[in-house]
Every structure is written in structure tokens, then in C-alpha cells.
Design a protein around this motif. Structure first.
Motif, short mmCIF file in Angstrom:
data_model
loop_
_atom_site.label_atom_id
_atom_site.label_comp_id
_atom_site.label_asym_id
_atom_site.label_seq_id
_atom_site.Cartn_x
_atom_site.Cartn_y
_atom_site.Cartn_z
N ALA A 47 0.83 -1.20 0.00
CA ALA A 47 0.00 0.00 0.00
C ALA A 47 0.87 1.26 0.00
CB ALA A 47 -0.93 -0.01 1.21
N LEU A 48 1.95 1.24 0.77
CA LEU A 48 2.84 2.39 0.78
C LEU A 48 3.53 2.55 -0.57
CD1 LEU A 48 4.22 4.65 2.42
CD2 LEU A 48 5.98 2.97 3.05
N SER A 49 3.95 1.44 -1.18
CA SER A 49 4.59 1.50 -2.48
C SER A 49 3.64 2.04 -3.54
CB SER A 49 5.10 0.11 -2.87
OG SER A 49 5.64 0.11 -4.17
N GLU A 50 2.38 1.66 -3.45
CA GLU A 50 1.41 2.15 -4.43
C GLU A 50 1.22 3.66 -4.31
OE1 GLU A 50 -3.29 1.36 -5.67
OE2 GLU A 50 -2.28 0.12 -4.14
N ARG A 51 1.18 4.18 -3.09
CA ARG A 51 1.03 5.63 -2.92
C ARG A 51 2.25 6.38 -3.41
NH1 ARG A 51 -2.03 6.67 2.89
NH2 ARG A 51 -3.79 5.26 2.56
#
Length: 556
Positions: free
Chosen positions: A310-314
Motif C-alpha cells: 500500500a505504501l509503495s502504491e502511494r
């Protein structure tokens, strides 16, 4: 297209009222914020009670204490005031998305096309006043077609031109003596007169297209010009904006500089002055709460594996890469523990972040259990897209995978190595050498942190070899002749010269004063002794200091 409308918000008591917000409930007393200016303490912000006592901004603290012994003071915190102004900027976003800060205590809002949401411009001013009253802040407002016009109305609405200070009138005397001046001019036989209170700050709206008429009666200081220019104009009898509005621009520029003409044109809309809103800050953080507290390392890593994608996607959506990552563990006893790590190169790839988190996971003490995990990339940098591999590289990679080997880009592998070492000993402890533009041996390379620098592509060619170990020059006991000595003594040892190669003459940098190079030009020799030592000696020809033989390095 609607006419451009600008709203200026000025908080004249921002510094004092920011601190008073945390002191609510106390009886109102004179309060001032103190700043250090030129090794002296002066008043930087006052509340209404302090202004009623005759104090003013910029007044020395010792004079203020003499006038008001009950004055309460606090030291100024410029960083906290700037942060509070940023909070007010976010609040002002309710009126328009175009909000800019004007430090130290002002905001500029582009109201074009949004005033009707509050029932017109009068409704906007009413909403501003209501909100600021609830926040405990004093605000002065102005609306005009230009930024300069709104700025002038917010600060000088209702004030006429001021005469040059001559000292004859009572209102031109020092503020500390005005009360005595009133008593001095008072005639007996009645109540002593009181000083006239300053006019209450009001908001002013300049009708569209009427900016010249609205600014004409205002003092020249409303043009945002320096005090010296205002005083020079006042000595000529020019005290209001209308006095110079119709004057030839060339004559004004020659006499008072181009700054006066520029401010005048900006106020009247001849020269554009855009409103540049602050960019919204990127915030990259994800959180995971657990139904029951966890404490095992495997469970914590499982939670991290849920957070990393999720952090990588943001990060990828904004084209950013994490430079520093913080993991916070919220424990069941209402305490929090965190670990922080850095990456040698900004990246949004979960695999590169996961490995570094595993190295520091042992620092987390679960205690009675962890209720939630929060992963934040609080320092990020732009990440540029890379070109995909061609067919030939893809085929070679496929063959390598079939053979059970894995090829990895050398640059990425080095960055990962720096990141793993930095997680243990700190990023600042890992350095690399880069070439520097200097012919001085000890200044030919610079030491930089490996995580925040790029490796050198190629070092410039050397005219002569350099020693493997370079140190500060050590004196050598030898005859003071320009040729290499047959024998010499260095560091309490005697050496016999077997062969010598040189010389290589290096002159000091004449534009710098280097203490080690005050001995003048040097002739460097590569000297090999009979014992096998390979030393780098030089002979200094003398300058501001005496010369002689010195040793500066050892070859491997």
C-alpha cells in the motif's frame, strides 16, 4: 471572465495571540513577545492591553518595562509562528483554493469566482471575522483587484497621509512622552484630556475597477515601499498615494528609484502580481490495526508485508521514492516504539524496504503486545522512470534464470549494500571519495556521504602517481639541498636512499592562504629506500615560512 478579486488577511497580533491561545482563562493583562534584534531585546508582538498602555512594536524592552511594570513577556519562536501561519493557510482554504502566505503575519487569497458561496464579498469578510473571533485572533481585511491594493486596504483603511516628523506637534513626539506632553499643554480648570485611541481596524472593499479611487487617500506607506522613500516624499509634501498617482513615471524613477514605480504599478494593476499558493505537502503513511495484540517477530513481519504494497502504491502514484522510512509500533500499554532507517537511493520497491526493516526489527520490544503498526515514508524524493530492457538483455536474463543464477544490476546492489550497512552503523558513517578540481595533493579528492552522492564515472588522469596513504607533512632531517639526500631521518628512523624519481613541482594556490603551503613551491620525489619503503618526499623552497625536506605519503 470575472474580474480578479484579491483578499488580504493581516494578523497584527499573531505572535502574541498565538501564545495567549494556550493561556485562556487568565485575566487579561499586558502581554508582549520579545525578540533579539542587534544584541537588544525589543517588542515584536503585543496584545490589545499592551497597546492600550502605549507600547509599540519595535520598542526596547527596558523602555516598555518603565512604561508598564506589569508587562508579561515571552520569547519569540519564529519557527512556531511560521508553523501557525501555515495552519491558518489551511484554514483559509475554505474560502478559495488559491491561498498564499506572506510571512510573518499575512495571507493572500484569490477570491475570483468563489465569493458568491458566502453571499458575496461582505459575506466572506463576515465569515472571516466570525472564525477569527472564535480562534482568538485579531484580523484586518481588505479586498481589491490587485494584491498590492488589498494589502494596502487591510493595513491602512481609514488612515490618511501622515506628515513628516518635525517634533512640533504632540502626536509626533515619542510615544513614551505623549502622556506628559498632554499634561504639559493642559490648561487648569477642568479634567485632564485623554489621549485619543487609535481608530479600530476595519475591513475595506474596493469596488471592481475602482482601485485608484480607493488607494488615493491612503498614506504612501500603503505602497509597500521603505521608510526612507516615504520620508523623502513627505519632505516634498507628497503624503498620499493620490499625490503621486498622476506624476510622470520617469521622473519618479530617476528621483526615488524604480522600486517606487514598480510598487505603484503593482497596486494599480499595471504590472501583474500573481498569487502563488503553497503546494500541498505529500504525506505517505499507512496504518494497520489488529483485533488482538501481537508480539511475535513473524506476526510483525506479516503486518509489514501488508503495509508495504500500500505504501509503495502511494509513492508510485506520485512518482516519489522513500529516502527515510519510519515504523511505529503502538503497544497495548498506550506507549509507542519506533524504528527509522534510510535508503542509499530513493525507491518505492517493497523488497528493498523490507530487507532493511528486517535488520532493525529486533529493536522493537512488543511488551504486552502491539495493537497497531504505522509505516511512514517521511522523507521522499522524485524517482525517474528507467528504460526497460531490450530483447537481448531479456533473453540473457532468461538464460541466467534457467541456469539457477540471478543477475542484479551493480548499481542497485551497491545501493542495497549501503542501505544494509547504514541500518547498522548509520548512513553518515559510509563515505566515498570523489575527484575535486584542485592540483593540491591533499585537496584532489573530497569525502562525501555515499548515500547522498553519486559514484564518480572516471577520475581525471594523473600526471604522476600518488601515494596510497596521504597524511600531513612530517619534517625530515636531511641536508637542505634541492636534490634527494643520500640518507635522512624520519620518525626516529634512519633511511638510506636506494633510488629516487622526480621532481614534480607543485605551486600553492595563490588565491588561498593555506598554512601548510606557506613554505612556498614544492618539488616532490618518489624515494625508495634500501629497506624497501617507498616514500613521497618533497623539498619546500621557502616562502612565508622556512623550507626543507618533508614526507607526506607512503606508496603501497
Amino acid at each position: 471572465m470575472p474580474a480578479r478579486r484579491i483578499l488580504s488577511l493581516w494578523f497584527p497580533r499573531l505572535g502574541a495571540e498565538r501564545l495567549l491561545r494556550g493561556m485562556r482563562g487568565l485575566p487579561p493583562t499586558p502581554f508582549a513577545v520579545i525578540a533579539e534584534v542587534g544584541n537588544a531585546q525589543v517588542l515584536s508582538s503585543l496584545n490589545a492591553e499592551a497597546e492600550a498602555e502605549g507600547l509599540r512594536v519595535g520598542q526596547p524592552l527596558r523602555d516598555a518595562r518603565a512604561m508598564c511594570p506589569d508587562l508579561t513577556t515571552r520569547l519569540r519562536n519564529p519557527q512556531a509562528e511560521a508553523a501557525f501561519l501555515s495552519v491558518l493557510r489551511r484554514w483559509a482554504g475554505k474560502f478559495s483554493p488559491w491561498v498564499a502566505e506572506e510571512p510573518p503575519a499575512s495571507l493572500v487569497i484569490d477570491l475570483t469566482g468563489s465569493a458568491h458561496l458566502y453571499g458575496g464579498e461582505e459575506g466572506v469578510l463576515a465569515a472571516v471575522a466570525e472564525d477569527c473571533t472564535g480562534l482568538g485572533l485579531t484580523v484586518q481585511t481588505g479586498i481589491a483587484d490587485t494584491v498590492g491594493g488589498a494589502w494596502a486596504l487591510a493595513r491602512f483603511a481609514g488612515k490618511g497621509g501622515e506628515a513628516a516628523r518635525s517634533g512640533d506637534a504632540i502626536d509626533q513626539e515619542a510615544r513614551a512622552t505623549r502622556s506628559r506632553a498632554v499634561k504639559r499643554h493642559w490648561t487648569r480648570g477642568g479634567a485632564a484630556p485623554t489621549l485619543a485611541a487609535p481608530p479600530a481596524p476595519v475591513g475595506r472593499i474596493a469596488a471592481p475597477g475602482q482601485i485608484r479611487q480607493a488607494l488615493a487617500p491612503l498614506p504612501l506607506a500603503a505602497l509597500r515601499i521603505d521608510k526612507d522613500t516615504v520620508a523623502a516624499l513627505s519632505r516634498l509634501g507628497l503624503r498620499q498615494v493620490g499625490d503621486i498617482a498622476g506624476m510622470p513615471r520617469a521622473a519618479l524613477a530617476r528621483r526615488f528609484g524604480a522600486g517606487l514605480v514598480r510598487r505603484l504599478d503593482q497596486a494599480f494593476g499595471v504590472e501583474p502580481e500573481p498569487v502563488s499558493p503553497a503546494r500541498p505537502e505529500h504525506h505517505f503513511a499507512v496504518r494497520l490495526s489488529f483485533p488482538d495484540p501481537i508480539g511475535l517477530p513473524d506476526d510483525i513481519m506479516a503486518g509489514i508485508d501488508r503495509l508495504l504494497p500500500a505504501l509503495s502504491e502511494r509513492l508510485s502514484a506520485k512518482g516519489r521514492g522513500a529516502r527515510r522510512v519510519r515504523l511505529q509500533a503502538f503497544r497495548a500499554d498506550h506507549t509507542m516504539q519506533e524504528i527509522e532507517l534510510g535508503l542509499a537511493r530513493p525507491s518505492a520497491e517493497p523488497d528493498r524496504i523490507r530487507g532493511l526493516l528486517m535488520l532493525k526489527l529486533a529493536e522493537i520490544e512488543p511488551g504486552f503486545g502491539i495493537d497497531a503498526l504505522r509505516l511512514e515514508a517521511h522523507v521522499t524524493e522524485p524517482v525517474h522512470a528507467r528504460q526497460h530492457r531490450g530483447h537481448l538483455d531479456a533473453a540473457e536474463a532468461a538464460i541466467a534464470r534457467q541456469e539457477g543464477t540471478r543477475r542484479k544490476d551493480a548499481e542497485t546492489a551497491l545501493d542495497d549494500l549501503i542501505g544494509r550497512l547504514g541500518a547498522r552503523i548509520g548512513m553518515e558513517a559510509i563515505t566515498r571519495l570523489l575527484p575535486a578540481e584542485s592540483h593540491i595533493p591533499e585537496k584532489s579528492a573530497q569525502v562525501l556521504a555515499a548515500a547522498w552522492s553519486e559514484p564518480a564515472g572516471a577520475w581525471p588522469p594523473r600526471v604522476a602517481p600518488r601515494p596510497l596513504l596521504l597524511f600531513r607533512p612530517d619534517p625530515v632531517a636531511a641536508p637542505e639541498v634541492a636534490t634527494p639526500p643520500a640518507s635522512f631521518r624520519w620518525r626516529r628512523r634512519d633511511f638510506v636512499t636506494a633510488r629516487a624519481t622526480g621532481p614534480e613541482r607543485i605551486a600553492p594556490e595563490w588565491w588561498l592562504d593555506e598554512p601548510d603551503w606557506r613554505s612556498g613551491p614544492r618539488d616532490y620525489w618518489r624515494v625508495e629506500t634500501e629497506g624497501g619503503e617507498r616514500l613521497w618526499l618533497y623539498y619546500a623552497h621557502g616562502g612565508a615560512m622556512s623550507g626543507g625536506w618533508f614526507c607526506q605519503g607512503v606508496f603501497g
